[in-house]
Design an enzyme around this catalytic site. Structure first.
Site, mmCIF file in Angstrom:
data_model
loop_
_atom_site.group_PDB
_atom_site.id
_atom_site.type_symbol
_atom_site.label_atom_id
_atom_site.label_comp_id
_atom_site.label_asym_id
_atom_site.label_seq_id
_atom_site.Cartn_x
_atom_site.Cartn_y
_atom_site.Cartn_z
ATOM 1 C CD GLN A 98 -2.764 1.295 2.407
ATOM 2 O OE1 GLN A 98 -2.206 1.409 3.501
ATOM 3 N NE2 GLN A 98 -4.070 1.313 2.279
ATOM 4 C CE1 TYR A 185 -3.199 9.088 7.933
ATOM 5 C CE2 TYR A 185 -3.858 7.005 6.969
ATOM 6 C CZ TYR A 185 -3.476 7.747 8.069
ATOM 7 O OH TYR A 185 -3.386 7.160 9.314
HETATM 8 C C1 LIG Z 1 -2.347 -1.972 13.710
HETATM 9 C C2 LIG Z 1 -3.152 -1.464 12.550
HETATM 10 C C3 LIG Z 1 -2.544 -0.738 11.545
HETATM 11 C C4 LIG Z 1 -3.270 -0.292 10.432
HETATM 12 N N1 LIG Z 1 -2.632 0.342 9.398
HETATM 13 C C5 LIG Z 1 -3.301 0.601 8.261
HETATM 14 C C6 LIG Z 1 -2.617 1.018 7.105
HETATM 15 O O1 LIG Z 1 -1.385 1.100 7.063
HETATM 16 N N2 LIG Z 1 -3.353 1.288 5.999
HETATM 17 C C7 LIG Z 1 -4.709 1.149 5.974
HETATM 18 O O2 LIG Z 1 -5.334 1.415 4.954
HETATM 19 N N3 LIG Z 1 -5.379 0.709 7.056
HETATM 20 C C8 LIG Z 1 -4.701 0.398 8.173
HETATM 21 N N4 LIG Z 1 -5.368 -0.146 9.234
HETATM 22 C C9 LIG Z 1 -6.783 -0.539 9.071
HETATM 23 C C10 LIG Z 1 -6.861 -2.021 8.653
HETATM 24 O O3 LIG Z 1 -6.232 -2.222 7.404
HETATM 25 C C11 LIG Z 1 -8.319 -2.520 8.577
HETATM 26 O O4 LIG Z 1 -8.977 -1.815 7.567
HETATM 27 C C12 LIG Z 1 -9.047 -2.334 9.895
HETATM 28 O O5 LIG Z 1 -8.257 -2.803 10.977
HETATM 29 C C13 LIG Z 1 -10.396 -3.070 9.894
HETATM 30 O O6 LIG Z 1 -10.218 -4.424 9.592
HETATM 31 P P1 LIG Z 1 -10.135 -5.582 10.754
HETATM 32 O O7 LIG Z 1 -11.416 -5.504 11.545
HETATM 33 O O8 LIG Z 1 -10.011 -6.861 9.972
HETATM 34 O O9 LIG Z 1 -8.948 -5.295 11.595
HETATM 35 C C14 LIG Z 1 -4.660 -0.554 10.355
HETATM 36 C C15 LIG Z 1 -5.277 -1.255 11.397
HETATM 37 C C16 LIG Z 1 -4.547 -1.737 12.471
HETATM 38 C C17 LIG Z 1 -5.247 -2.546 13.534
#
Ligand SMILES: Cc1cc2nc3c(=O)[nH]c(=O)nc-3n(C[C@H](O)[C@H](O)[C@H](O)COP(=O)(O)O)c2cc1C
Length: 391
Positions: A98, A185
């Site tokens: 990404q 962002y």
């Molecule tokens: C530790 C952490 C770091 C994340 N970093 C990013 C990121 O770099 N880019 C992004 O688009 N989303 C980021 N997110 C969001 C996740 O990609 C995801 O969309 C969000 O956690 C919801 O999905 P989940 O319920 O499966 O965790 C991050 C989430 C977490 C928990």
């Protein structure tokens, strides 16, 4: 069963429809990926995910969320990423990255330090904040630095940064690219009227607010060529008063697809940290699936859904019922990096052929032994039954 049906996008075949969502790990010095990234991302590939998307990776050091973000703004960062992609590729998964620029939301602390803007205390510890750029000189929320509004020359240099970063991503061996156009962002902040108050060709009308993101998409497509899948993560709704709604994002998705985007990855929110304006989407199971479905129904584009996908049958049904083409998991993968393997077992396939042979050849027979023991009524605690256990 759709979850384990391959998905071919352009020249790249994802072996299944399970992707690891990009997650910042705040573990780099000078943006360099290191052994942590190899182990962290490698274990998801070994765990059977068809696609592993590396965290938001800065195309410009000014666009780092924290001082410890990974980067791809410099050729020196390429060899570290090559080690990640070599491992992910070698075990049959597709390595993705990404690309990101945090814009006005840059220069903050890690989430476990509340993501607060860097201040004098951080500067004293060697992590000084840096000047931020954005479409307009409007801070991301209370306490955040006021960014400078990018000049036309800065915008065109920035488009070039994305192009160069995407070329480095190709040299690093990535075979899937996602642009971070969500969560407030830089790309998102150009799209949204909450953060973009420009009066030139990059602001005002919806068409003008789309101009910079579309320039970035075209520049990245040019860098990666016609064979590589390009995904764009959107905030399907801004989650803020006066912000973009799903109707707007259907049109944005249409324009992105026409410019060369293959997959719309539907997230939400983040345009402001001002809680008084916050209208965040409620966190329930598969909480972005309705957004993904609407865009998939109305735009000629593939979609990914993300957000509280935890269960194999749930993930399969999201695909079977037409909510999305690809399911991304974030925290569930941190909890269980072997989730994809476990999902296959849960859906009734106990062949273990999909496992890396070094693990599958050992774990498969063990599963059969465990089943035999269960049938015989033996449990791990059988040995202790009847014995006195001290309090
Ligand atoms: C530790 C952490 C770091 C994340 N970093 C990013 C990121 O770099 N880019 C992004 O688009 N989303 C980021 N997110 C969001 C996740 O990609 C995801 O969309 C969000 O956690 C919801 O999905 P989940 O319920 O499966 O965790 C991050 C989430 C977490 C928990």
């Amino acid at each position: 069963m759709m979850l384990f049906t391959p998905l071919t996008v352009r020249d790249v075949a994802l072996p299944n429809r399970i992707g690891v969502s990009p997650m910042c790990m705040y573990s780099s010095i000078d943006g360099l990926p290191n052994e942590f990234h190899v182990a962290h991302l490698g274990r998801f590939a070994l765990g059977g995910a068809g696609l592993v998307i590396a965290e938001a990776t800065a195309v410009d050091p000014v666009g780092r969320i924290s001082p410890f973000d990974a980067g791809i703004w410099d050729d020196a960062q390429v060899p570290g990423w090559q080690r990640v992609t070599a491992l992910v590729d070698a075990v049959g998964s597709v390595p993705g990255i990404q690309l990101g620029h945090a814009g006005r939301r840059a220069a903050v602390r890690e989430p476990w330090r509340a993501g607060a803007p860097l201040d004098d205390a951080d500067a004293a510890a060697g992590a000084a904040p840096w000047p931020l750029v954005a479409p307009s000189a409007i801070p991301a929320g209370p306490g955040h630095q006021v960014p400078s509004a990018m000049t036309a020359a800065e915008i065109s240099r920035s488009v070039q940064d994305w192009h160069e970063a995407a070329k480095r991503a190709m040299r690093a061996g990535f075979r899937f690219v996602e642009l971070h156009g969500a969560h407030g962002y830089l790309l998102h902040s150009f799209l949204s009227p909450v953060s973009n108050h420009r009066t030139d060709a990059y602001g005002g009308s919806a068409e003008n607010r789309l101009r910079y993101p579309l320039e970035v998409v075209r520049a990245v497509r040019d860098a990666i060529g016609e064979g590589i899948p390009l995904s764009f993560r959107i905030s399907s709704v801004d989650g803020a008063v006066g912000g973009l709604e799903l109707d707007d994002m259907v049109e944005v998705s249409r324009a992105l697809a026409a410019a060369g985007v293959d997959i719309i990855d539907t997230s939400s929110g983040g345009i402001t940290t001002d809680r008084s304006s916050d209208t965040r989407v409620r966190r329930g199971f598969a909480f972005h699936a309705d957004f993904s479905r609407r865009i998939r129904d109305e735009v000629d584009v593939l979609t990914a859904t993300v957000g509280f996908v935890t269960d194999a049958r749930q993930a399969d049904l999201l695909l079977e019922t037409g909510d999305a083409d690809l399911v991304l998991l974030g925290r569930q993968m941190l909890d269980d990096p072997n989730w994809a393997h476990h999902a296959r077992l849960a859906l009734g396939d106990d062949g273990f052929e999909s496992w890396d042979v070094r693990f599958g050849s050992a774990v498969g027979p063990r599963h059969r032994t465990l089943a035999r023991l269960a049938e015989a009524g033996e449990t791990p605690l059988s040995r202790f039954e009847g014995s006195r256990v001290r309090d």
